[in-house]
Design an enzyme around this catalytic site. Sequence first.
Site, PDB file in Angstrom:
ATOM      1  CB  THR A  61       3.058   0.661  16.702  1.00  0.00           C
ATOM      2  OG1 THR A  61       3.034   2.085  16.522  1.00  0.00           O
ATOM      3  CG2 THR A  61       4.132   0.290  17.703  1.00  0.00           C
ATOM      4  CB  VAL A  81       1.972   1.652   6.647  1.00  0.00           C
ATOM      5  CG1 VAL A  81       3.218   1.702   5.770  1.00  0.00           C
ATOM      6  CG2 VAL A  81       0.736   1.988   5.825  1.00  0.00           C
ATOM      7  CB  CYS A  89      -2.735   2.671  -1.727  1.00  0.00           C
ATOM      8  SG  CYS A  89      -4.037   3.472  -0.804  1.00  0.00           S
ATOM      9  CD  GLN A  96      -9.341   4.343  -2.777  1.00  0.00           C
ATOM     10  OE1 GLN A  96      -9.496   5.298  -3.536  1.00  0.00           O
ATOM     11  NE2 GLN A  96      -8.638   4.422  -1.668  1.00  0.00           N
ATOM     12  CB  SER A 137      -6.336  -3.175   4.401  1.00  0.00           C
ATOM     13  OG  SER A 137      -6.262  -3.232   2.986  1.00  0.00           O
ATOM     14  N   GLY A 138      -6.907  -0.031   3.408  1.00  0.00           N
ATOM     15  CA  GLY A 138      -6.303   1.245   3.035  1.00  0.00           C
ATOM     16  C   GLY A 138      -6.571   2.337   4.045  1.00  0.00           C
ATOM     17  CD  GLU A 145      -7.313   7.745  -1.269  1.00  0.00           C
ATOM     18  OE1 GLU A 145      -6.977   8.391  -0.261  1.00  0.00           O
ATOM     19  OE2 GLU A 145      -6.815   6.658  -1.591  1.00  0.00           O
ATOM     20  CE  LYS A 184      -4.081  11.958   0.201  1.00  0.00           C
ATOM     21  NZ  LYS A 184      -4.375  10.925   1.178  1.00  0.00           N
ATOM     22  CG  HIS A 187      -7.049   0.262  -3.385  1.00  0.00           C
ATOM     23  ND1 HIS A 187      -7.638  -0.257  -2.255  1.00  0.00           N
ATOM     24  CD2 HIS A 187      -6.348   1.350  -2.972  1.00  0.00           C
ATOM     25  CE1 HIS A 187      -7.306   0.477  -1.200  1.00  0.00           C
ATOM     26  NE2 HIS A 187      -6.516   1.464  -1.608  1.00  0.00           N
ATOM     27  CB  THR A 202      -1.256  -2.965   2.715  1.00  0.00           C
ATOM     28  OG1 THR A 202      -1.532  -4.349   2.461  1.00  0.00           O
ATOM     29  CG2 THR A 202      -2.484  -2.287   3.259  1.00  0.00           C
TER      30      THR A 202
END
Length: 357
Positions: free
Chosen positions: A13, A16, A146, A173, A176-177, A199, A202, A239, A325
Site C-alpha cells: 500500500t 514503493v 536511491c 533529491q 517522491s523519495g 541519507e 548511506k 535525483h 522510485t
Amino acid sequence: MKDKLRVGILGATGAVGQKFIEVLDGHPWFEITALAASERSAGKRYADAANWIGSMSIPPAIADMEVVAAAPDLEADFVFSGLDASAAGDIEPLFAREGYPVISNARNYRMAEDVPLLIPEVNPDHTALIDQQDRGDGFIVTNPNCSTVGLVCALKPLVDRFDVDAVHVVTMQALSGAGYPGVSSLDALGNVVPYIGGEEDKVVTEPTKLLGRLVDGRIEPAALRVSAQCTRVPVLEGHLEAVSVQFRGTVYAEDVKEALRTWHNPIAGYDLPSAPARFIEVFEDERFPQPRRHVGLGRGMTVSVGRIRSCEVLDVKFIVLSHNTIRGAAGGAVLNAELLVRQGRLAKRAVAGVVAG
Ligand code: NAP
C-alpha cells in the site's frame, strides 16, 4: 517464460509498493498474487486500503484483491519488500526462514555481510553471498539507497578503468523519495531543505560495498572515500547529483567520457525485461541532464550523465540523474529479481505443502 513466477508484495500500500504494482503491470515473467501490508490495511480491498498516488490507474485485477497481513504464508514464489524500515527488520527474516526469497528496498539488511547489495549491471557476482546465508530456505537480497544507485552506476565504469581515490557528491533529491505524504508543502515549495535524516551515511557507506570485490565468499570493500551532502529539492521524480572525483594517477575529463561510453555491461547478453537498452546515457549538451526532461529515459532505468569536465579542486566533475522510485527503488528491485532468475536462484517454490505447477 511459460509459467509466470508468483509474486507477493510486502508493503504493497506504500509509495514503493505502488511503484512495484506499476512496474510489474504486464511483466512477462512475474505476476502479482499477494498484496501484504500492516494490520491497518489487512482485510481491505486494495483500492480501499491504498492511497493510490501512481500516474496510471490501479490495474483492475489489483484493485479488487484483498490486502493480507505480512505473514509468511503467501501464495507466492518470492516477495518484493517495500516495507517501512521499522517493520522490515523483523518481517523480512521471517519470510526468508519460511523459504521465501525476499528482494528488499528497505535499508535494514543492506550492509549485512551475507546479504547482496545489488545493482545487476554493477555487481552481478555478489549474488554469491546468498550461499553464505543461514536464514532458512529463503534468502534476502537488497537494493541500495536511491541516491547511492545513480552515483554508483556512474562510478562503476570509472572504478573498472581507473584508480578512484575520493568522491564528493551533493545530491538534489526529489520529493517522491520521501514517500507519501513526505515533506510538508510548506517546507518543500520554493525551497531547498539541506538535510535528509540518515541519507548521507548511506551514500557514504553503500558504494564501497557495491563497488567492492567478491573474494572467498566475502566482499572486500572498494578503497575509495565518499563525502556526501544530501538536499531535498522541489522536484517530483529524479535525483540529480553533482559529483567530483579524485583519481590516483592522471585522468582527464575526456578519459572519463570515453570510459563511460565504452564500458562493457556484464549483463548485456542476459535479455532481462527491465534492463534498459542503454545503461548510461552520456550528454554533450551542457544543459543536460534535467529531471523533467530525462528522468524517464529507458523507462526510468537509464542513468544519465552530463557536464563532464575538469574539476579545479579534485580531478573531474559531472552531473548524474537517476529515477529515484524506478531505478532507485521498484524498478531496480525487479531487475534484481530478473537477474536472480537468469542465475537460476529464483524459481517456483512449494507453498503450503503444494508444489506449484
Ligand atoms: P510508505 O509509503 O510509508 O509505505 C510503507 C509500507 O509498509 C506500507 O505498505 C505500510 O502498510 C507497510 N507497513 C508499515 N508498518 C508495517 C507493519 N508493522 N507490518 C506490515 N506492513 C507495514 O514507505 P515507502 O516510501 O513506500 O518506503 C518503503 C521502504 O522503501 C522504506 O524502507 C524506504 O526507506 C524504502 N525506500 C523508499 C524509496 C522511495 O523513493 N520512497 C526509495 C528507496 C527505498 P500500511 O499502509 O498498512 O500502513
